[in-house]
Design a protein around this motif. Structure first.
Motif, mmCIF file in Angstrom:
data_model
loop_
_atom_site.group_PDB
_atom_site.id
_atom_site.type_symbol
_atom_site.label_atom_id
_atom_site.label_comp_id
_atom_site.label_asym_id
_atom_site.label_seq_id
_atom_site.Cartn_x
_atom_site.Cartn_y
_atom_site.Cartn_z
ATOM 1 N N CYS A 37 -3.853 54.387 34.066
ATOM 2 C CA CYS A 37 -3.003 53.465 33.318
ATOM 3 C C CYS A 37 -1.625 54.029 33.000
ATOM 4 N N GLY A 38 -1.424 55.327 33.160
ATOM 5 C CA GLY A 38 -0.121 55.927 32.927
ATOM 6 C C GLY A 38 0.187 56.271 31.489
ATOM 7 N N GLY A 39 -0.732 56.036 30.572
ATOM 8 C CA GLY A 39 -0.517 56.386 29.170
ATOM 9 C C GLY A 39 -0.640 57.886 28.951
ATOM 10 N N VAL A 40 -0.072 58.376 27.857
ATOM 11 C CA VAL A 40 -0.120 59.799 27.539
ATOM 12 C C VAL A 40 -1.148 60.011 26.437
ATOM 13 N N TYR A 41 -2.139 60.869 26.718
ATOM 14 C CA TYR A 41 -3.245 61.105 25.794
ATOM 15 C C TYR A 41 -3.526 62.604 25.704
ATOM 16 N N ALA A 42 -4.390 62.991 24.792
ATOM 17 C CA ALA A 42 -4.763 64.395 24.627
ATOM 18 C C ALA A 42 -5.595 64.859 25.816
ATOM 19 N N GLY A 43 -5.395 66.104 26.215
ATOM 20 C CA GLY A 43 -6.159 66.703 27.309
ATOM 21 C C GLY A 43 -7.164 67.695 26.761
ATOM 22 N N ALA A 44 -8.444 67.351 26.800
ATOM 23 C CA ALA A 44 -9.488 68.220 26.272
ATOM 24 C C ALA A 44 -9.810 69.330 27.277
ATOM 25 N N PRO A 45 -10.074 70.558 26.789
ATOM 26 C CA PRO A 45 -10.371 71.652 27.708
ATOM 27 C C PRO A 45 -11.669 71.422 28.481
ATOM 28 N N THR A 46 -11.722 71.949 29.708
ATOM 29 C CA THR A 46 -12.902 71.843 30.561
ATOM 30 C C THR A 46 -13.296 73.235 31.028
ATOM 31 N N SER A 47 -14.356 73.307 31.814
ATOM 32 C CA SER A 47 -14.796 74.595 32.347
ATOM 33 C C SER A 47 -13.966 75.020 33.544
ATOM 34 N N ALA A 48 -13.177 74.122 34.127
ATOM 35 C CA ALA A 48 -12.343 74.439 35.285
ATOM 36 C C ALA A 48 -11.032 75.059 34.809
ATOM 37 N N TYR A 49 -10.657 76.170 35.414
ATOM 38 C CA TYR A 49 -9.437 76.874 35.037
ATOM 39 C C TYR A 49 -8.203 76.050 35.419
ATOM 40 N N GLY A 50 -7.293 75.856 34.464
ATOM 41 C CA GLY A 50 -6.068 75.120 34.721
ATOM 42 C C GLY A 50 -6.204 73.614 34.711
ATOM 43 N N MET A 51 -7.362 73.094 34.332
ATOM 44 C CA MET A 51 -7.584 71.655 34.307
ATOM 45 C C MET A 51 -7.970 71.222 32.887
ATOM 46 N N VAL A 52 -7.654 69.986 32.557
ATOM 47 C CA VAL A 52 -8.074 69.374 31.299
ATOM 48 C C VAL A 52 -8.623 67.985 31.593
ATOM 49 N N SER A 53 -9.433 67.468 30.700
ATOM 50 C CA SER A 53 -9.960 66.102 30.820
ATOM 51 C C SER A 53 -9.147 65.175 29.935
ATOM 52 N N VAL A 54 -8.776 64.025 30.480
ATOM 53 C CA VAL A 54 -8.051 63.028 29.695
ATOM 54 C C VAL A 54 -9.005 62.474 28.644
ATOM 55 N N HIS A 55 -8.570 62.457 27.397
ATOM 56 C CA HIS A 55 -9.412 61.979 26.297
ATOM 57 C C HIS A 55 -9.780 60.515 26.508
ATOM 58 N N ASP A 56 -10.977 60.121 26.025
ATOM 59 C CA ASP A 56 -11.416 58.723 26.135
ATOM 60 C C ASP A 56 -10.387 57.788 25.500
ATOM 61 N N HIS A 57 -10.063 56.726 26.197
ATOM 62 C CA HIS A 57 -9.123 55.731 25.679
ATOM 63 C C HIS A 57 -9.373 54.384 26.336
ATOM 64 N N LYS A 58 -8.861 53.341 25.671
ATOM 65 C CA LYS A 58 -8.973 51.978 26.192
ATOM 66 C C LYS A 58 -7.624 51.553 26.735
ATOM 67 N N ARG A 59 -7.626 50.640 27.691
ATOM 68 C CA ARG A 59 -6.352 50.155 28.241
ATOM 69 C C ARG A 59 -5.567 49.380 27.194
ATOM 70 N N SER A 60 -6.244 48.591 26.394
ATOM 71 C CA SER A 60 -5.589 47.869 25.304
ATOM 72 C C SER A 60 -6.379 48.097 24.026
ATOM 73 N N ARG A 61 -5.722 47.907 22.891
ATOM 74 C CA ARG A 61 -6.359 48.205 21.607
ATOM 75 C C ARG A 61 -7.602 47.373 21.350
ATOM 76 N N ARG A 62 -7.613 46.144 21.789
ATOM 77 C CA ARG A 62 -8.721 45.248 21.467
ATOM 78 C C ARG A 62 -9.799 45.201 22.549
ATOM 79 N N ALA A 63 -9.642 45.983 23.599
ATOM 80 C CA ALA A 63 -10.632 45.983 24.680
ATOM 81 C C ALA A 63 -11.912 46.678 24.232
#
Length: 75
Positions: A12-38
């Motif tokens: 979706c192109g939104g900017v969200y928090a990147g949670a740490p993962t077990s892979a070096y140099g990678m992060v997971s995009v935090h859970d989010h919805k495309r729209s607030r009411r979805a």
């Protein structure tokens, strides 16, 4: 208090928090919805993306070159 680096969602192109993962140099995009009411999460939630912004947030350690000290020697 530490904060997660901000990363862009590949779907979706939104900017969200990147949670740490077990892979070096990678992060997971935090859970989010495309729209607030979805009721369904975005397909890009929890996908792994490179943490290119994370290096910019690292703080300098005391005693490093930027602190004005010489390099430590072995003996």
């Amino acid at each position: 208090m530490a904060r997660y680096p901000r990363v862009k969602c590949p779907v979706c192109g939104g900017v969200y928090a990147g949670a740490p993962t077990s892979a070096y140099g990678m992060v997971s995009v935090h859970d989010h919805k495309r729209s607030r009411r979805a009721l369904v999460l975005c397909e890009g939630s929890m996908t792994r993306v490179p943490a290119v912004d994370a290096a910019g947030r690292q703080e300098e350690l005391p005693g490093t070159k930027k602190a004005g000290h010489a390099d430590p020697t072995l003996f």
